[in-house]
Design a protein around this motif. Structure first.
Motif, short mmCIF file in Angstrom:
data_model
loop_
_atom_site.label_atom_id
_atom_site.label_comp_id
_atom_site.label_asym_id
_atom_site.label_seq_id
_atom_site.Cartn_x
_atom_site.Cartn_y
_atom_site.Cartn_z
N LEU A 1 0.87 -1.25 -0.08
CA LEU A 1 -0.07 -0.27 -0.05
C LEU A 1 0.89 1.22 0.07
CD1 LEU A 1 -2.67 -0.98 2.65
CD2 LEU A 1 -3.13 -0.89 0.11
N ALA A 2 2.01 1.22 0.71
CA ALA A 2 2.82 2.57 0.77
C ALA A 2 3.40 2.75 -0.36
CB ALA A 2 4.11 2.33 1.82
N MET B 1 2.38 1.79 -3.25
CA MET B 1 1.35 2.45 -4.14
C MET B 1 0.90 4.16 -3.94
SD MET B 1 0.34 0.22 -6.73
CE MET B 1 2.10 -0.38 -6.53
N GLY B 2 1.41 4.64 -2.62
CA GLY B 2 1.18 5.95 -2.61
C GLY B 2 0.23 6.08 -1.30
N CYS B 3 -0.33 5.16 -0.52
CA CYS B 3 -1.03 5.26 0.35
C CYS B 3 -0.32 5.80 1.65
CB CYS B 3 -1.90 4.18 0.75
SG CYS B 3 -3.03 3.22 -0.52
N THR B 4 -1.18 6.71 2.16
CA THR B 4 -0.45 7.53 3.40
C THR B 4 -1.07 6.70 4.63
OG1 THR B 4 -2.28 9.21 3.37
CG2 THR B 4 0.22 9.73 2.17
N THR B 5 -2.26 6.03 4.60
CA THR B 5 -2.74 5.27 5.69
C THR B 5 -3.24 3.86 5.23
OG1 THR B 5 -5.22 6.05 5.16
CG2 THR B 5 -3.92 7.26 6.92
N ALA B 6 -3.29 2.97 6.10
CA ALA B 6 -3.75 1.64 5.76
C ALA B 6 -4.87 1.20 6.65
CB ALA B 6 -2.57 0.61 5.80
N SER B 7 -6.01 0.68 6.29
CA SER B 7 -7.14 0.06 6.71
C SER B 7 -7.25 -1.15 6.35
CB SER B 7 -8.43 0.93 6.74
OG SER B 7 -9.15 0.43 7.40
N ILE B 8 -7.10 -2.18 7.04
CA ILE B 8 -7.14 -3.63 6.77
C ILE B 8 -8.19 -4.34 7.40
CG2 ILE B 8 -5.62 -5.90 6.40
CD1 ILE B 8 -3.28 -3.80 6.43
N PRO B 9 -9.13 -5.05 6.55
CA PRO B 9 -10.08 -6.04 7.07
C PRO B 9 -9.39 -7.19 7.65
CG PRO B 9 -10.05 -5.97 4.69
CD PRO B 9 -8.97 -4.96 5.06
N LEU B 10 -10.01 -7.43 8.78
CA LEU B 10 -9.37 -8.83 9.38
C LEU B 10 -10.33 -9.92 9.45
CD1 LEU B 10 -7.96 -7.14 12.78
CD2 LEU B 10 -6.54 -7.87 10.53
N GLU C 1 -12.90 -12.54 7.08
CA GLU C 1 -12.97 -12.83 5.86
C GLU C 1 -14.33 -12.30 5.10
OE1 GLU C 1 -14.13 -17.22 3.73
OE2 GLU C 1 -13.09 -16.99 5.54
N GLY C 2 -14.06 -11.76 4.03
CA GLY C 2 -15.11 -11.10 3.16
C GLY C 2 -15.28 -9.51 3.34
N GLY C 3 -14.27 -9.23 4.52
CA GLY C 3 -14.22 -7.77 4.60
C GLY C 3 -13.60 -6.92 3.43
N ARG C 4 -13.97 -5.62 3.20
CA ARG C 4 -13.28 -4.86 2.04
C ARG C 4 -12.94 -3.62 2.60
NH1 ARG C 4 -14.70 -6.84 -3.05
NH2 ARG C 4 -16.11 -8.94 -2.73
N GLU C 5 -11.99 -3.03 2.47
CA GLU C 5 -11.38 -1.50 2.75
C GLU C 5 -10.90 -0.84 1.40
OE1 GLU C 5 -12.13 0.20 5.33
OE2 GLU C 5 -12.80 -1.28 6.51
N ARG C 6 -11.42 0.50 1.10
CA ARG C 6 -10.93 1.17 -0.08
C ARG C 6 -10.10 2.22 0.37
NH1 ARG C 6 -16.20 1.56 -3.84
NH2 ARG C 6 -16.36 -0.82 -4.37
N HIS C 7 -8.90 2.57 -0.43
CA HIS C 7 -8.09 3.48 -0.21
C HIS C 7 -7.76 4.27 -1.73
CE1 HIS C 7 -7.11 -0.02 2.39
NE2 HIS C 7 -6.38 0.96 3.20
N THR C 8 -7.58 5.50 -1.22
CA THR C 8 -7.21 6.36 -2.24
C THR C 8 -5.66 6.48 -2.41
OG1 THR C 8 -7.31 8.49 -0.98
CG2 THR C 8 -9.26 8.04 -2.40
N ALA C 9 -5.16 6.38 -3.78
CA ALA C 9 -3.56 6.46 -3.65
C ALA C 9 -3.26 6.94 -4.96
CB ALA C 9 -3.16 5.16 -3.49
#
Length: 119
Positions: free
Chosen positions: A80-81, A83-92, A94-102
């Motif tokens: 993620l870093a 790719m330019g992400c400045t934060t990381a939100s990670i689903p723990l 199964e099936g969880g999703r988190e979107r990032h802008t980068a």
């Protein structure tokens, strides 16, 4: 090279899509679990258009369509870093999703002499 697989993207292609406004979505395929001081699980990354319609799965290469999987949170955060992400939100879960802008690219570190002004 496989040109007829429009729903996949390589890392370089992902960088371009992110620069064009796509979001980077992290999907948990296998629930994260803590072992000692590290978290393990299975996560994949997708490029998703802002409207959520067009999505492309990150693969290792277009000639060998193997989905790129991340097995540790450390590896995923490093990606993620990159790719330019400045934060990381990670689903723990199964099936969880988190979107990032980068931006898709990380500014290169400045090297060499730097002018410092004393006031």
């Amino acid at each position: 090279m496989i040109e007829e697989a429009p729903n996949v993207v390589t890392e370089d292609g992902l960088r371009s899509l992110l620069a064009d406004g796509y979001l980077l979505e992290v999907v948990c395929k296998e629930a994260g679990e803590k072992r000692h001081n590290s978290w393990y699980g299975t996560w994949v990354a997708r490029a998703v258009a802002e409207d959520g319609r067009a999505d492309k799965m990150l693969v290792t290469s277009r000639s060998y369509l193997k989905v790129r999987e991340f097995k540790t949170i450390v590896g995923l955060v490093s990606f993620l870093a990159e790719m330019g992400c400045t934060t990381a939100s990670i689903p723990l879960e199964e099936g969880g999703r988190e979107r990032h802008t980068a931006p898709g690219r990380v500014a290169q570190p400045r090297t060499g002499p730097v002018l410092v002004k004393d006031d």
